[in-house]
Write an enzyme that holds these catalytic residues in place. Structure first.
Site, PDB file in Angstrom:
ATOM      1  N   ASP B 314       0.844  -1.180   0.000  1.00  0.00           N
ATOM      2  CA  ASP B 314       0.000   0.000   0.000  1.00  0.00           C
ATOM      3  C   ASP B 314       0.883   1.235   0.000  1.00  0.00           C
ATOM      4  O   ASP B 314       1.906   1.252   0.678  1.00  0.00           O
ATOM      5  CB  ASP B 314      -0.876   0.007   1.256  1.00  0.00           C
ATOM      6  N   ASP B 351      -3.572  25.075  13.294  1.00  0.00           N
ATOM      7  CA  ASP B 351      -3.879  23.773  12.680  1.00  0.00           C
ATOM      8  C   ASP B 351      -2.830  22.767  13.115  1.00  0.00           C
ATOM      9  O   ASP B 351      -1.676  22.837  12.720  1.00  0.00           O
ATOM     10  CB  ASP B 351      -3.851  23.953  11.146  1.00  0.00           C
ATOM     11  N   PHE B 391     -10.887  22.540  11.467  1.00  0.00           N
ATOM     12  CA  PHE B 391     -11.405  21.727  10.363  1.00  0.00           C
ATOM     13  C   PHE B 391     -12.559  20.884  10.881  1.00  0.00           C
ATOM     14  O   PHE B 391     -12.481  20.282  11.942  1.00  0.00           O
ATOM     15  CB  PHE B 391     -10.284  20.801   9.855  1.00  0.00           C
ATOM     16  N   ALA B 393     -15.769  18.094   9.611  1.00  0.00           N
ATOM     17  CA  ALA B 393     -16.194  17.222   8.524  1.00  0.00           C
ATOM     18  C   ALA B 393     -17.240  17.907   7.654  1.00  0.00           C
ATOM     19  O   ALA B 393     -17.391  17.575   6.474  1.00  0.00           O
ATOM     20  CB  ALA B 393     -16.759  15.933   9.107  1.00  0.00           C
ATOM     21  N   HIS B 394     -17.934  18.835   8.240  1.00  0.00           N
ATOM     22  CA  HIS B 394     -19.003  19.491   7.461  1.00  0.00           C
ATOM     23  C   HIS B 394     -18.441  20.538   6.521  1.00  0.00           C
ATOM     24  O   HIS B 394     -18.760  20.570   5.337  1.00  0.00           O
ATOM     25  CB  HIS B 394     -20.008  20.135   8.415  1.00  0.00           C
ATOM     26  N   MET B 397     -12.948  22.719   5.660  1.00  0.00           N
ATOM     27  CA  MET B 397     -11.879  23.716   5.552  1.00  0.00           C
ATOM     28  C   MET B 397     -11.602  24.267   6.941  1.00  0.00           C
ATOM     29  O   MET B 397     -12.350  24.018   7.882  1.00  0.00           O
ATOM     30  CB  MET B 397     -12.247  24.825   4.584  1.00  0.00           C
ATOM     31  N   SER B 398     -10.479  24.946   7.056  1.00  0.00           N
ATOM     32  CA  SER B 398     -10.144  25.544   8.345  1.00  0.00           C
ATOM     33  C   SER B 398      -9.611  26.928   8.078  1.00  0.00           C
ATOM     34  O   SER B 398      -9.406  27.323   6.929  1.00  0.00           O
ATOM     35  CB  SER B 398      -9.092  24.670   9.055  1.00  0.00           C
TER      36      SER B 398
END
Lengths: 582, 696
Positions: B314, B351, B391, B393-394, B397-398
């Site tokens: 992988d 972040d 950030f 999930a909806h 972006m952050s």
């Protein structure tokens, strides 16, 4: 070794090796069913025999799995046995018997029939005074063709096991035997027989000639002998296939030492060539059919290397001669007037080199024909032929059987070498697993066991010991030699052993049967297992089963197995004889 | 220091038990599993009987000689058993240690299935089916389960290989989560559907305990060969008695060889070295795997590992670090580079994802942007009015809002809709830049300030250091590497070239992975792969060597034949080496064992027939003192060599990636030629010692 000896051996090896590729690729074409330049000539004969076979319910075009192939081999050879046995037992009542020879005794007929169907050609009899012309031609000569063809057919099937993948069949036995005879053995024999006749080998159906002796002599019982019977017969036709098919059963008792079998230096050279020709060329056939000629050359290289080294030992031992002769002040050095060395039991016409070369070649291949008496060789000179047989008849070996025997050693060599490089062993992309190991082990094991146990029985029972004509270690060598020869289907005799008696006829007959079929059937079983497997492509991690390293490794495996199995026995025979001479 | 002493005590205890075990292993019912050693046991019993007979005054030879031979035959057996017992003991100890010290994932087990319920922290291995656990941002999901409540972004790269986070929420078909994956944002309540797989360790222990151990196919094949040799030597020795009787009659001197000598010769000739060490070799191979925290389900799988031709690896986790790094800022033509760098820096200060940190460090180091303190500090004591947008999930972006300036960074389509929502338009140039970056194997991150796009941050997969060299090694071993990735072919090709793999499969689906394995297998090659996702299970089941990550899903672990407790996909390479070592050790010791026989013949044959044929004394090239000593020396050497080779059997013959041809040459020289020479020296030394003892 003398200069002339070097030159003769070099010429022999060069001519032999030059013939390997043309004959080998021709035989590959034959077994792959392809047309060649002789097809227009021999095709009609092949088709006629096919038609004949079909009328007997045989289907020469149907592919066989290994089991049916093996059954066909056994059936075919069993019928051959019954036929040879029958002709021998009835020869008195059959035509073609100008000498009015009586029927062959049951035990000798058994021994001889087994001997000829198994391509051994051990002879407990003197041909000219035991077998009628009809027996020689119809029973023995025809088996010379068929037993050799059987070995070659089995080999062809074994090769297909390596060459094909994800299949189940190995070809058709009847077709393979037929092709071996029609396209390979028959044409070569015809050409060879004509060459032999041109050199003076006899070919006649007339009765033996009786001639007056120029100088009358006295026989053992004190009677004056004035007449000599000169045996003749259909010799050339039998001689050709005897040499080509690694048979070796001579028309005359003294085999190729007889001037009517082997009259000139040229016939000697050609017959020598014929001994190794087909076994050597089959290595190329193998390489060609598995589409990797390097594999075939590697095996041939191993055979040639072992042959040349052991030939060197024999020539050296015979040329050096007997130290006790030298101690008596006898000149044994070679010179213009004498061959020097140990000439006992050798024809003056052939000398040291050609006798030693023949002895080595005839035991390397499973021919067993002789042009000198191995019993009279120096201990080490006689040990080499014995040991070549004990190696399992894999240094060239019999027509077909030599190579499939060698492939058993290849499988063992590849197995151990594969482990050493850290991979499940494979050969030609086929994985070598427990089943293949089991069968290869049987092939290597059975001849060793047969030889040792046979000899062990013979040295303790009175019937076995009584037949020995030489006391001491040499007598032991004679018995060991006989079982080595029979158990490995060679057929040459050390002489000095009175083997035409019930015990030896039976024991050696059984040894020949074990040696032959416990090798051929497991070989087919291996092929039957391999043919189902897929071929894995070679990579950098794969063991290279060619090249000098692999050749040396293969030689080591053959030699180590042979040496470890027979060292103690040889120590009590030829080795101690040699040490006692010093 | 303390640890060393502990280790020593541990080893001492182990050896004590091994000594006892080697006696227990003499049980003929156990012995018969090993044909070579069984022959030795029968021989030992036979000579002991002869010894007793000799002591009673009716012996075939001196009782001291028969006694010495029989004692050394028992030693031969005990030494062989000892090697097996030590290997078993070490393997067992290793597996037990693993079980007791294994650090487990912590799970927050809830009493009630709601967020406010109190929870207790338990090891993941203690979870049972039906337990409710809370997983918050940053936590590892402790086991396979279904989401009862919540929505979160989850990093499933450990399972799927896909580095972009995915959204998991309750209800619908996205409610399944996999053990070992990490929640990045938000929280989830998960109902566990399968217990942890600690039972594998028990299976492993069974594999190292001789009695339950099944022989591998290769071991069976080798055993056949060894049995064949044993039969040959049995026949050689048995027929030597009649040969000897004939010879004594023929020469009129000496007496037939004694049973004791024949038995001694037999035991020396049969491959006792490899036969005795064979179980230990297999067991210690397993033990070496456990030491690397790999649990094998069968010995067969370990052997197959040595045969592997193709490795499917992988991309994420194996060849690249799981996270991407910022490597470049690409401003729009109307924007200055420094402006974009500074804005990106500000947007990323809080972040804490590896991507975010890499943006900050790139801005600082490469573009010399100053300002902003340590991120941690900033987060807690940020300047007045600065509000960080994490950030989710909806939003996907952050960014940061400060002093009326609003900065956002995120995926191209997320920023685009954000910009549109602000009533601005997205310049066409952005699309070109985004596409270029994607084509080169990177991930574009678009930066906008106050609804205006400034430029794009270029994120790139980082190929692990040293991985290229590993692949070169693998190529030398004859193993082909194939990279598996969900990326598009362009990206995949770029990374494949950088990492130096032989081939790649892009945009993989479970079906395409399975198809690839079947294709490769159809060519007759063996395939190894690692996997951990449920969708890997079919491919794992198809592969010849399938290593599941311990963090993997239950179906993946079921389908695999090995489990890596460290969940480290590069482990596959070490597993291959272990498999090869296993075979090499067997091959090397077989060669050694058989090669030994040459010298033993030279020691025993002249000794056995010295009285019958004095001329055979010429074969006594070692000039051994007396026939008895010669035979005894060979027997003693044969026993001692087992002891000397125990370390090699346990450690394994070292594997070097140099190609099969060189390995063969080197090992034949060492173990083949060495096997011929070493016993000559050993037997001579033992003989010298014996004659010295006699004089004393």
């Amino acid at each position: 070794m003398t200069t002339s000896g070097w030159i003769q051996i070099t010429i022999y090896m060069v001519v032999l090796l030059l013939l390997v590729r043309p004959l080998g690729s021709y035989m590959a074409r034959v077994y792959e069913g392809e047309r060649s330049f002789v097809t227009p000539l021999l095709g009609p004969l092949e088709r006629f025999l096919y038609r004949l076979g079909r009328s007997f319910g045989l289907r020469p075009d149907a592919e066989m799995e290994w089991g049916s192939y093996a059954i066909a081999v056994l059936l075919f050879n069993f019928l051959g046995f019954v036929f040879v046995f029958g002709v021998e037992r009835l020869q008195q009542f059959l035509p073609g018997n100008p000498q009015h020879l009586t029927n062959v005794s049951p035990d000798l007929a058994f021994n001889t029939a087994v001997s000829f169907i198994s391509n051994t050609n051990w002879q407990s009899y003197a041909g000219e005074s035991t077998m009628s012309y009809l027996t020689q031609m119809l029973a023995l000569t025809s088996q010379n063709f068929l037993s050799a063809a059987t070995g070659m057919a089995v080999l062809a099937a074994v090769i297909r096991g390596f060459a094909r993948q994800s299949a189940s069949t190995l070809g058709n036995f009847w077709a393979d035997v037929l092709r071996s005879v029609v396209y390979i053995l028959l044409p070569l024999s015809v050409v060879f027989a004509i060459l032999l006749v041109s050199q003076g080998v006899v070919q006649t159906l007339s009765a033996p000639h009786t001639v007056q002796l120029v100088q009358p002599t006295v026989d053992a019982s004190g009677q004056t002998v004035t007449q000599q019977t000169i045996a003749v017969g259909p010799v050339a036709s039998q001689e050709a296939i005897k040499m080509l098919g690694t048979n070796g059963g001579g028309f005359f008792n003294v085999n190729s030492a007889h001037p009517f079998e082997n009259p000139t230096p040229l016939t000697n050279f050609l017959e020598l060539l014929a001994i190794l020709l087909i076994p050597a060329a089959l290595c190329y056939t193998f390489g060609s059919m598995v589409k990797d000629t390097r594999k075939g050359w590697a095996i041939l290289a191993a055979m040639v290397a072992m042959f040349v080294i052991l030939l060197g030992v024999t020539v050296w031992a015979e040329q050096t001669g007997n130290p006790s002769m030298a101690a008596l002040g006898v000149d044994t050095a070679p010179g213009d007037l004498q061959a020097g060395g140990n000439m006992e039991g050798k024809e003056v016409r052939f000398g040291i080199t050609n006798s030693a070369l023949w002895a080595t070649a005839t035991t390397a291949a499973s021919s067993g024909s002789v042009n000198s008496m191995h019993d009279s060789f120096m201990p080490l000179g006689g040990m080499v032929p014995m040991w070549l047989m004990q190696l399992g008849e894999v240094v060239f070996g019999g027509a077909g059987s030599g190579l499939y025997g060698m492939l058993a050693f290849v499988i063992i060599a590849v197995f151990v070498a594969g482990l050493i490089v850290g991979r499940t062993p494979e050969y030609l992309g086929k994985k070598i697993e427990a089943y293949e190991m089991k069968m290869a082990s049987i092939m290597v094991l059975v001849p060793v066991v047969v030889v040792l146990i046979g000899a062990a029985i013979a040295v303790v029972i009175p019937a076995g010991v009584r037949a020995v004509s030489n006391p001491g270690a040499h007598g032991f060598s004679e018995i060991l030699y006989a079982f080595s020869s029979a158990g490995n289907n060679n057929g040459s005799a050390f002489a000095g052993l009175g083997s035409n008696n019930f015990f030896y006829n039976l024991a050696l007959g059984l040894a020949m049967l074990f040696g032959r079929y416990w090798s051929a059937i497991p070989a087919l079983a291996i092929a039957g297992s391999l043919v189902r497997k897929k071929k894995a492509p070679e990579g950098a991690g794969t063991l290279p089963a060619q090249g000098p390293l692999f050749v040396i490794w293969l030689i080591s495996v053959v030699v180590i197995v042979g040496a470890l199995s027979f060292f103690p026995a040889l120590a009590l025979g030829p080795i101690v004889e040699h040490l006692q001479l010093r | 220091m303390r640890k060393n002493r502990q280790q020593a005590r541990f080893e001492k205890g182990l050896l004590k038990r091994a000594l006892w075990d080697s006696l227990l292993l003499l049980d003929p019912r156990k012995m018969v599993r090993n044909p070579v050693m069984f022959v030795v046991e029968v021989s030992a019993v036979l000579t002991t009987g002869l010894w007793i007979q000799a002591l009673a005054g009716q012996g075939e030879a001196k009782s001291s000689f028969i006694g010495a031979v029989s004692i050394w035959l028992w030693f031969t057996l005990l030494f062989a058993n000892f090697s097996q017992a030590v290997a078993e003991g070490r393997g067992r100890a290793r597996a037990n240690a693993l079980r007791s010290t294994r650090q487990d994932t912590e799970a927050k087990k809830l009493r009630q299935p709601n967020r406010e319920s109190p929870y207790e922290t338990v090891p993941a291995s203690m979870l049972h089916k039906g337990d409710m656990v809370l997983v918050e941002a940053g936590d590892l999901i402790p086991g396979d389960g279904e989401i009862v409540e919540g929505v979160a972004s989850v990093d499933e790269s450990a399972v799927t290989g896909e580095s972009a986070p995915v959204i998991r929420e309750s209800g619908g078909d996205r409610n399944g989560v996999t053990g070992g994956t990490r929640v990045l944002s938000d929280w989830l309540i998960v109902r566990i559907v399968s217990g942890a797989g600690e039972g594998f360790l028990d299976q492993m222990i069974a594999l190292v305990e001789g009695a339950k151990r099944k022989k591998t196919p290769n071991e069976i094949a080798l055993n056949i060969l060894l049995a064949a040799f044993t039969i040959v030597f049995l026949v050689v020795c048995a027929t030597l008695l009649p040969f000897s009787i004939f010879s004594t009659q023929a020469s009129g001197a000496g007496s037939p060889v004694t049973i004791t000598v024949l038995v001694a010769l037999l035991v020396c000739l049969i491959p006792t070295t490899i036969g005795g060490l064979l179980p230990a070799i297999g067991i210690s191979g397993m033990e070496r795997l456990i030491r690397r925290n790999v649990i094998a389900m069968s010995g067969r799988a370990v052997e197959a590992a040595g045969d592997v031709d193709v490795l499917l690896l992988d991309k994420t986790g194996t060849m690249t670090l799981g996270n991407r790094r910022a490597v470049d800022f690409v401003p729009l033509s109307s924007v200055a580079l420094s402006e974009l760098a500074e804005t990106s820096l500000l947007a990323s200060l809080a972040d804490e994802t590896p991507e975010g940190r890499s943006i900050v460090s790139l801005a600082r180091e490469k573009y010399g942007i100053v300002g902003g303190e340590d991120q941690g500090q900033l987060k807690s004591h940020g300047p007045e009015g600065m509000r960080f947008i994490p950030f989710t999930a909806h939003s996907r972006m952050s960014g940061v809002d400060a002093g009326g300036v609003s900065i956002r960074k995120g995926a191209a389509d997320a920023i685009e809709s954000y910009v549109r929502a602000q009533g601005q338009s997205v310049p066409e140039e952005v699309h070109t830049v985004v596409e270029n970056i994607a084509r080169g194997g990177g991930t574009p991150l678009v930066v906008a300030r106050n609804g205006q796009v400034l430029g794009v941050i270029h994120l790139k997969d980082v190929v692990k250091t040293g991985i290229r060299e590993r692949f070169i090694q693998l190529r030398k071993m004859g193993i082909k590497t194939v990279m598996i990735t969900g990326d598009n072919p362009l990206t995949a090709a770029a990374i494949a070239a950088e990492a130096g793999v032989d081939d790649f499969l892009a945009q993989v689906t479970p079906e395409s992975k399975l198809r690839l394995i079947r294709e490769v297998q159809a060519e007759g090659r063996l395939v190894a792969m690692t996997g951990d996702g449920t969708n890997d299970a079919p491919a794992l089941a198809q592969a010849d060597v399938a290593v599941a990550m311990h963090t993997g899903t239950h179906p993946a672990r079921e389908a695999a034949n090995m489990i890596d407790l460290d969940s480290n996909p590069t482990k596959l390479i070490e597993i291959v080496e272990t498999g090869k070592q296993l075979l090499m050790t067997r091959g090397a010791l077989t060669t050694f064992s058989i090669a030994n026989d040459v010298s033993k013949y030279f020691a025993i044959v002249p000794a056995a027939f010295a009285a019958t044929y004095p001329a055979l004394g010429a074969l006594n090239i070692l000039r051994l003192s007396t026939p008895e000593n010669a035979i005894l020396s060979a027997v003693i050497f044969n026993a001692l060599i087992i002891v000397f080779l125990i370390p090699l059997a346990l450690r394994g013959v070292p594997y070097r990636p140099v190609g099969a041809a060189r390995l063969l040459r080197d090992n034949i020289l060492i173990y083949g030629l060495g096997g011929v020479v070493v016993p000559f020296i050993g037997i001579k030394l033992i003989d010298m010692l014996l004659s010295l003892l006699e004089r004393v």
